[in-house]
Every structure is written in C-alpha cells, then in structure tokens.
Enzyme design. Structure first.
Site, PDB file in Angstrom:
ATOM      1  N   ASP A   1      34.133 -21.417   2.151  1.00 54.02           N
ATOM      2  CA  ASP A   1      33.434 -22.408   2.964  1.00 54.02           C
ATOM      3  C   ASP A   1      33.837 -22.223   4.426  1.00 54.02           C
ATOM      4  OD1 ASP A   1      35.984 -23.492   2.770  1.00 54.02           O
ATOM      5  OD2 ASP A   1      35.309 -25.538   2.394  1.00 54.02           O
TER       6      ASP A   1
ATOM      7  N   TYR B   1      35.237 -22.428   8.332  1.00 54.83           N
ATOM      8  CA  TYR B   1      36.461 -22.909   8.971  1.00 54.83           C
ATOM      9  C   TYR B   1      36.290 -24.393   9.293  1.00 54.83           C
ATOM     10  CZ  TYR B   1      37.609 -17.944   9.740  1.00 54.83           C
ATOM     11  OH  TYR B   1      37.891 -16.613   9.579  1.00 54.83           O
TER      12      TYR B   1
ATOM     13  N   PHE C   1      34.189 -15.700   7.777  1.00 52.55           N
ATOM     14  CA  PHE C   1      35.310 -15.023   8.435  1.00 52.55           C
ATOM     15  C   PHE C   1      35.159 -14.918   9.951  1.00 52.55           C
ATOM     16  CE2 PHE C   1      35.569 -13.299   4.071  1.00 52.55           C
ATOM     17  CZ  PHE C   1      36.870 -13.644   3.770  1.00 52.55           C
TER      18      PHE C   1
ATOM     19  N   HIS D   1      42.402 -11.153  -1.311  1.00 52.82           N
ATOM     20  CA  HIS D   1      41.888 -11.806  -0.106  1.00 52.82           C
ATOM     21  C   HIS D   1      42.693 -11.346   1.112  1.00 52.82           C
ATOM     22  CE1 HIS D   1      40.758 -15.130   2.585  1.00 52.82           C
ATOM     23  NE2 HIS D   1      39.707 -15.278   1.795  1.00 52.82           N
TER      24      HIS D   1
END
Length: 222
Positions: A65, A67, A78, A187
C-alpha cells in the site's frame, strides 16, 4: 460508474468499475478523503495506470500500500517525489541496480520514468490514511488490483513480474499464462535485505535480458 483512468485500462476494467464492491470501495475512499488526511492525493490514485498504458506495459512491480507519511506517496509503488528523502527500501533497490548493472547509483526517488517506459508500479491497495499503514486494506482495493493482474496475465505476452517479499509472492497464483517471466526474491526493506534475501537477486539484468530476447527494448533503470 465513471472512473477517470487511462483509456486502454478503462476498456479492460470498465466492467469492474460497475461491480457492487467497487461502488462500496469508491464511497469508502471518498468519505475517508473528506474526513481525514489520506495519500496519495486524489488525482494520483490511479497514477500506476495513467503513466503506463496497457499497450505499453512490459514489467509489473507489485507493492502493498502507499507510503503513509506526508509528501511521500505519488501513486507509484516504491516511488516518492524527487524532493523527498528516499525510504530505505528504495535505496536498497537502487543499490541492487547499481551492483547488478555495474552502473552509477541512482539518487532520484521519483520512478515515473520507469512507468513511462512500461514498468507498472502497482500497489495492491491504492490509498492509505496518514500514519496508518494498511488502514485501507480489505475494503475492495485488493479485489480490484488482483483482477488487474489477471487481465495483464491474460491479455499480454512476455511480461516480467517482479514479486518482492511474501505479500507480493502470493500474487503469483493470479498469473496463469506461462509465457511470462516471474522473478521472486525477498523484500528490499532493510529487515529482509540485511538478512540476505534481497541483494544479489539480479532482477534488473534478468528483466532486461528477457525483454531483449523477446524483441522488446530494455528498461533504463538509472
């Protein structure tokens, strides 16, 4: 239901916008944006689609989701605006690119240039409340973006899917056609990367080699 989204996507997703769950989702999001501080700004919610048409699509990177801090979310997973300090995960992505491709270290955290080249930076959930990660989860966004992944799998050929971390890896089951490349790793967050699950995955060179093999132009990552 009228949704302002890039036309090639609207053609494929029009039926989705008329589903009851999407009406409920739309009502929830509108009410949240009226009452609370939410991200990204309303005009940027569908940036992942508006800056990367279905026709131009080559690569899909899946996030969770947006920031949840001020001035960070710009509708691309990102990615942050250029004036914002890069989050640690984004810096780790840039470090891997630099090592993998033996190139300079990228500084600019706004990844819209990737999006314009055909990299879809798709969060599973497209909105969030300030300071509350996951606050708009389980409201319908996941149903919508899961269907987006299915559409890409069925309608496109030779797409590179980058699945980073456990959450993104769960989306692999939505990619049913065999003529795509699925790249999986840990990740890029410090917790995962520092344990050896991110660095050295060479996803960016593998992606470009696959695109070239299929007569598609590679992505300029830097």
């Amino acid at each position: 239901m009228k949704v302002n989204i890039e036309k090639s996507w609207h053609k494929e997703l029009d039926n989705e916008f008329n589903q009851e769950y999407f009406h409920n989702l739309s009502h929830f999001v509108k009410e949240q944006y009226k009452k609370k501080k939410c991200y990204p700004s309303g005009k940027l919610i569908f940036s992942a689609f508006d800056n990367c048409s279905l026709n131009n699509l080559k690569v899909v990177i899946i996030g969770q989701d947006p920031y949840h801090g001020p001035f960070q979310a710009n509708g691309l997973c990102f990615s942050v605006d250029s004036k914002v300090v890069n989050p640690p995960s984004l810096n780790n992505i840039f470090k891997e690119i630099s090592t993998d491709l033996d190139c300079i270290l990228r500084i600019d955290g706004n990844l819209i240039d990737w999006s314009n080249q055909g990299v879809m930076l798709l969060n599973s959930v497209l909105t969030v409340e300030n300071g509350l990660p996951g606050s708009h989860s389980n409201r319908g966004w996941e149903s919508f973006t899961d269907n987006v992944i299915r559409v890409i799998s069925e309608k496109k050929e030779n797409i590179v899917f980058m699945l980073w971390g456990g959450y993104a890896k769960k989306k692999e089951s939505l990619i049913t056609k065999k003529n795509h490349l699925i790249l999986k790793s840990g990740h890029p967050s410090p917790l995962s990367a520092n344990r050896g699950y991110w660095f050295g995955n060479k996803h960016f060179s593998k992606c470009n080699n696959y695109l070239i093999k299929n007569n598609l132009s590679p992505i300029k990552w830097v």
